[in-house]
Design an enzyme around this catalytic site. Structure first.
Site, PDB file in Angstrom:
ATOM      1  CD  GLU A 151     -75.932   9.783 -12.105  1.00  0.00           C
ATOM      2  OE1 GLU A 151     -76.798   8.918 -11.906  1.00  0.00           O
ATOM      3  OE2 GLU A 151     -74.931   9.597 -12.844  1.00  0.00           O
ATOM      4  CD  GLU A 155     -75.049  20.177 -15.924  1.00  0.00           C
ATOM      5  OE1 GLU A 155     -74.877  21.173 -16.630  1.00  0.00           O
ATOM      6  OE2 GLU A 155     -75.438  20.237 -14.746  1.00  0.00           O
ATOM      7  CE  LYS A 204     -72.010  13.987  -6.912  1.00  0.00           C
ATOM      8  NZ  LYS A 204     -71.539  13.871  -8.279  1.00  0.00           N
ATOM      9  CG  ASN A 208     -68.538  16.263  -7.500  1.00  0.00           C
ATOM     10  OD1 ASN A 208     -68.114  15.539  -8.409  1.00  0.00           O
ATOM     11  ND2 ASN A 208     -69.776  16.691  -7.467  1.00  0.00           N
ATOM     12  CG  PHE A 249     -61.102  16.500 -13.410  1.00  0.00           C
ATOM     13  CD1 PHE A 249     -61.944  17.484 -12.911  1.00  0.00           C
ATOM     14  CD2 PHE A 249     -61.655  15.491 -14.177  1.00  0.00           C
ATOM     15  CE1 PHE A 249     -63.303  17.458 -13.164  1.00  0.00           C
ATOM     16  CE2 PHE A 249     -63.019  15.449 -14.455  1.00  0.00           C
ATOM     17  CZ  PHE A 249     -63.848  16.432 -13.948  1.00  0.00           C
ATOM     18  N   GLY A 257     -66.368  25.688 -12.392  1.00  0.00           N
ATOM     19  CA  GLY A 257     -67.643  26.331 -12.058  1.00  0.00           C
ATOM     20  C   GLY A 257     -68.712  25.264 -12.167  1.00  0.00           C
ATOM     21  CB  CYS A 260     -71.502  19.350  -9.495  1.00  0.00           C
ATOM     22  SG  CYS A 260     -73.079  18.646 -10.004  1.00  0.00           S
ATOM     23  CE  LYS A 263     -75.421  20.894  -6.015  1.00  0.00           C
ATOM     24  NZ  LYS A 263     -75.177  19.719  -5.193  1.00  0.00           N
ATOM     25  CE  LYS A 320     -69.747  19.507 -18.193  1.00  0.00           C
ATOM     26  NZ  LYS A 320     -69.310  18.229 -17.693  1.00  0.00           N
TER      27      LYS A 320
HETATM   28  N1  LIG Z   1     -76.141  18.418 -12.743  1.00  0.00           N
HETATM   29  C1  LIG Z   1     -75.168  17.534 -12.575  1.00  0.00           C
HETATM   30  O1  LIG Z   1     -74.230  17.445 -13.375  1.00  0.00           O
HETATM   31  C2  LIG Z   1     -75.194  16.597 -11.393  1.00  0.00           C
HETATM   32  C3  LIG Z   1     -74.341  15.491 -11.388  1.00  0.00           C
HETATM   33  C4  LIG Z   1     -74.378  14.619 -10.290  1.00  0.00           C
HETATM   34  C5  LIG Z   1     -75.224  14.882  -9.233  1.00  0.00           C
HETATM   35  N2  LIG Z   1     -76.025  15.987  -9.263  1.00  0.00           N
HETATM   36  C6  LIG Z   1     -76.942  16.203  -8.141  1.00  0.00           C
HETATM   37  O2  LIG Z   1     -78.230  15.734  -8.529  1.00  0.00           O
HETATM   38  C7  LIG Z   1     -79.251  16.566  -7.946  1.00  0.00           C
HETATM   39  C8  LIG Z   1     -80.117  17.154  -9.056  1.00  0.00           C
HETATM   40  O3  LIG Z   1     -79.297  18.002  -9.838  1.00  0.00           O
HETATM   41  P1  LIG Z   1     -79.795  18.618 -11.217  1.00  0.00           P
HETATM   42  O4  LIG Z   1     -78.639  19.327 -11.821  1.00  0.00           O
HETATM   43  O5  LIG Z   1     -80.502  17.568 -11.988  1.00  0.00           O
HETATM   44  O6  LIG Z   1     -80.877  19.678 -10.669  1.00  0.00           O
HETATM   45  P2  LIG Z   1     -81.895  20.559 -11.508  1.00  0.00           P
HETATM   46  O7  LIG Z   1     -82.080  21.801 -10.737  1.00  0.00           O
HETATM   47  O8  LIG Z   1     -81.462  20.622 -12.939  1.00  0.00           O
HETATM   48  O9  LIG Z   1     -83.242  19.698 -11.481  1.00  0.00           O
HETATM   49  C9  LIG Z   1     -84.023  19.523 -10.343  1.00  0.00           C
HETATM   50  C10 LIG Z   1     -85.473  19.338 -10.808  1.00  0.00           C
HETATM   51  O10 LIG Z   1     -86.253  18.965  -9.684  1.00  0.00           O
HETATM   52  C11 LIG Z   1     -87.516  19.621  -9.779  1.00  0.00           C
HETATM   53  N3  LIG Z   1     -88.104  19.646  -8.436  1.00  0.00           N
HETATM   54  C12 LIG Z   1     -87.719  20.371  -7.367  1.00  0.00           C
HETATM   55  N4  LIG Z   1     -88.479  20.076  -6.308  1.00  0.00           N
HETATM   56  C13 LIG Z   1     -89.358  19.129  -6.694  1.00  0.00           C
HETATM   57  C14 LIG Z   1     -90.401  18.421  -6.050  1.00  0.00           C
HETATM   58  N5  LIG Z   1     -90.672  18.594  -4.743  1.00  0.00           N
HETATM   59  N6  LIG Z   1     -91.111  17.534  -6.779  1.00  0.00           N
HETATM   60  C15 LIG Z   1     -90.844  17.326  -8.082  1.00  0.00           C
HETATM   61  N7  LIG Z   1     -89.858  17.970  -8.741  1.00  0.00           N
HETATM   62  C16 LIG Z   1     -89.127  18.861  -8.059  1.00  0.00           C
HETATM   63  C17 LIG Z   1     -87.187  20.973 -10.375  1.00  0.00           C
HETATM   64  O11 LIG Z   1     -88.294  21.595 -10.968  1.00  0.00           O
HETATM   65  C18 LIG Z   1     -86.108  20.591 -11.383  1.00  0.00           C
HETATM   66  O12 LIG Z   1     -86.658  20.300 -12.642  1.00  0.00           O
HETATM   67  C19 LIG Z   1     -78.513  17.611  -7.120  1.00  0.00           C
HETATM   68  O13 LIG Z   1     -78.427  17.162  -5.800  1.00  0.00           O
HETATM   69  C20 LIG Z   1     -77.141  17.643  -7.750  1.00  0.00           C
HETATM   70  O14 LIG Z   1     -76.139  18.044  -6.843  1.00  0.00           O
HETATM   71  C21 LIG Z   1     -76.045  16.845 -10.324  1.00  0.00           C
END
Ligand SMILES: NC(=O)c1ccc[n+]([C@@H]2O[C@H](COP(=O)([O-])OP(=O)(O)OC[C@H]3O[C@@H](n4cnc5c(N)ncnc54)[C@H](O)[C@@H]3O)[C@@H](O)[C@H]2O)c1
Length: 430
Positions: A151, A155, A204, A208, A249, A257, A260, A263, A320
Site C-alpha cells: 500500500e 495519511e 514498498k 519509502n 519530497f 517522522g 512509515c 520504520k 504531518k
Molecule cells: N499508515 C500508513 O500511512 C501506511 C501506508 C502504507 C502502508 N502502511 C503499512 O500498512 C500496515 C498497517 O499500517 P496502519 O498504519 O494501518 O497500522 P495501524 O496500527 O493503524 O492498524 C493496524 C490495525 O490492526 C489491528 N490488528 C492487529 N493485529 C490484529 C489481528 N491479529 N487481527 C485483527 N486485527 C488486528 C489493530 O488493532 C489495528 O487497528 C503496516 O504494515 C504499515 O507499514 C501504512
C-alpha cells in the site's frame, strides 16, 4: 466481490471502505473490540478526512460490515487482505507478530479457494511465510494463493490515494493468482505491475526509502544554505524543475517522522543486513534525519541564550498535517530534546492532542494556538497545519515574551512576520 480486510487502522479501514464504495461486500475485522464497536456505530477510530462519510454510507447501504473474527470473515470471503501493523522491533527490524497472528486466524476460516493478500509492509519472504503458516494449519495448497499488494496511501489523503493510486503492485507466484486482484482493482483504471512476491515486497520498502532519501538530501543542502546564505527553497525549486528529479519530497524541514518512513528505513537496513548487504547510503539518510531537529534546537538555544527555564510554544504535534498520528512524530523528539536542555514545552495541535495525552510526555497542552503562545519565550512551528498559516501574529506578538519564531517547516515569510516585529528563524535560510 466478497472481501475481508483484517486490521482497521489507517490502511485496513481505508482499504475496506474504499472497496465497499466500489460496490464490493466488505467485512472489516479488528481484534480490538472498541474499534469494532466504534466503526459499527458509524465512527472512525482514526482521524482521516472524509472517512466517516464512507463508513456511514457503506454501512447504511449494506456493503460494509464489521467483525471481531478474522476466521468468520474469511469464511464469507473470496479475497482476504491482511492489513495489520508491522511496527519496528527494538533492533529496527519489522515486527511481524500481528501478521503471523492474522494469518493463523485466516487459516481457520479457509474452506474453499481464497486469495490471501499481504497489504501490510512486510520484509522479503513474508508472502512465503504466510503460505507456510496456512499449510502448517492444514490448509491444502489448492485452496489458497498468497499475493503481495503493498500500500502506498498517505495519511491525510488516504481515501483519495486509495481511489487514485499512481500504480498497483501485485506480487504473485502465478498470473492466475494475480488475476483476481487485477479484476478487483479494474474499476480504478490505473497501471498494474505484476511481479514476483519478493520484488513486490521490496518495491514498498524501496519507495519509502527513496522518498526519505530525497528529504534527507534537501535537508543536507539546507545546512549548506544556512552556511552560505543561500535559500534552500530556491535550490529545491531549481532542482525539482528537472523532470528527472521532480519537485515532490524536496521540502526542507525538521525531517521525516510518522508511522512509515522511520520504520521502513530501519526495516530496510535490517532486511539488507540479513541478505549480507550493508546499505550504507540508507544509514546516512537516517543519520541526517536524526540530526536535523537537533541542529534547529541548537540554533534556538543559541538565540535564546540557553533553554534552561524557557517555555517554548510548540505549534503542531502530529507527524504531518491532516492526521492525528503521532507515531515517531518529530514533535515528540524535539520536546524531549528541549526538556533535556532545561526548557519546557507547551503545545497545541488541532487533532493529535488526545493521542499525546495518552502518552506520558510532560508536554503541557493548550486549547488553541494563542493560549499556547501566551507568555512563551519562543514559538516553534513543527506541523504545517493550514490553520497555522494564517494566525494573527499581531495578537501573538502581544502574548509572547519574545517575538522570536522558529519555523521548522518553512511556511512563514520573514517579511510578513517582520511587519509584526517577529524575528524569524527558518530552516535552510540565513
Ligand atoms: N499508515 C500508513 O500511512 C501506511 C501506508 C502504507 C502502508 N502502511 C503499512 O500498512 C500496515 C498497517 O499500517 P496502519 O498504519 O494501518 O497500522 P495501524 O496500527 O493503524 O492498524 C493496524 C490495525 O490492526 C489491528 N490488528 C492487529 N493485529 C490484529 C489481528 N491479529 N487481527 C485483527 N486485527 C488486528 C489493530 O488493532 C489495528 O487497528 C503496516 O504494515 C504499515 O507499514 C501504512
Amino acid at each position: 466481490m466478497r472481501i475481508a480486510v483484517i486490521g482497521t487502522g489507517y490502511v485496513g479501514l481505508v482499504t475496506g471502505v474504499a472497496l465497499a464504495d466500489l460496490g464490493n461486500d466488505v467485512i472489516c475485522v479488528d481484534n480490538n473490540p472498541d474499534k469494532v464497536a466504534l466503526i459499527q456505530s458509524g465512527r472512525s477510530p482514526i482521524y482521516e478526512p472524509g472517512i466517516e462519510e464512507f463508513i456511514t454510507r457503506n454501512l447504511d447501504e449494506g456493503r460494509l460490515r464489521v467483525s471481531g473474527s478474522a476466521a468468520e470473515a474469511t469464511q464469507q470471503s473470496e479475497i482476504v487482505f491482511i492489513a495489520v501493523g508491522t511496527p519496528p522491533s527494538a533492533d529496527g527490524s519489522p515486527d511481524i507478530t500481528a501478521v503471523v497472528a492474522a494469518a493463523k486466524e485466516v487459516a481457520k476460516g479457509i474452506s474453499k479457494y481464497t486469495l490471501v493478500v499481504n497489504k501490510s509492509t512486510v520484509p522479503v519472504g513474508s508472502g512465503e511465510m504466510v503460505a507456510d503458516l496456512l499449510r502448517e494449519a492444514g490448509v491444502d495448497d489448492s485452496l489458497f494463493d498468497v499475493v503481495s499488494n503493498p500500500e502506498f496511501l498517505r495519511e491525510g489523503s488516504a481515501i483519495w490515494d486509495t481511489m487514485n493510486p499512481d500504480r498497483i503492485i501485485i506480487g504473485a507466484k502465478s498470473r492466475e493468482a494475480a488475476a483476481r486482484l487485477i479484476e478487483l482493482y479494474q474499476p480504478l483504471d490505473k497501471p498494474v505491475l505484476v511481479t514476483d512476491l519478493q520484488s513486490a515486497e521490496l518495491i514498498k520498502y524501496a519507495s519509502n526509502c527513496f522518498l526519505a532519501m530525497k528529504i534527507s538530501f534537501i535537508n543536507a543542502l539546507s545546512r549548506m544554505c544556512e552556511a552560505c546564505d543561500g535559500n534552500v527553497g530556491d535550490v529545491a525549486k531549481g532542482i525539482g524543475l528537472d523532470h528527472r528529479i521532480g519537485p515532490a519530497f524536496l521540502g526542507a524541514g525538521l525531517g521525516w517522522g510518522g508511522s512509515c518512513l522511520p520504520k521502513d528505513t530501519a526495516g530496510m537496513i535490517r532486511v539488507a543486513e540479513s541478505m549480507g548487504y550493508d546499505f550504507r547510503l540508507l544509514k546516512e539518510v537516517v543519520a541526517i534525519n536524526d540530526e536535523q531537529p537537533r541542529h534547529f534546537i541548537d540554533r534556538m538555544e543559541e538565540r535564546l541564550g540557553g533553554l534552561s527555564g524557557k517555555t517554548i510554544a510548540m505549534l503542531g504535534l502530529a507527524f504531518k498535517p491532516n492526521t492525528d498520528d503521532i507515531r515517531d512524530a518529530k514533535a515528540l523528539v524535539i520536546a524531549e530534546d528541549i526538556r533535556a536542555r532545561g526548557g519546557k514545552v507547551r503545545a497545541f495541535d488541532p487533532v493529535a492532542m488526545d493521542n499525546v495525552r495518552a502518552l506520558d510526555t510532560q508536554i503541557s497542552l493548550s486549547d488553541n494556538a494563542y493560549a499556547c503562545c501566551d507568555g512563551a519565550d519562543a514559538v516553534l512551528l513543527v506541523t504545517e497545519w493550514n490553520e497555522f498559516k494564517q494566525l494573527d501574529f499581531g495578537k501573538i506578538g502581544t502574548l509572547v515574551k519574545n517575538k522570536v519564531l522558529f519555523d521548522g517547516r518553512r511556511i512563514y515569510s520573514k517579511e510578513s512576520l517582520g511587519k509584526f516585529g517577529f524575528e524569524v528563524f527558518t530552516i535552510g535560510s540565513p
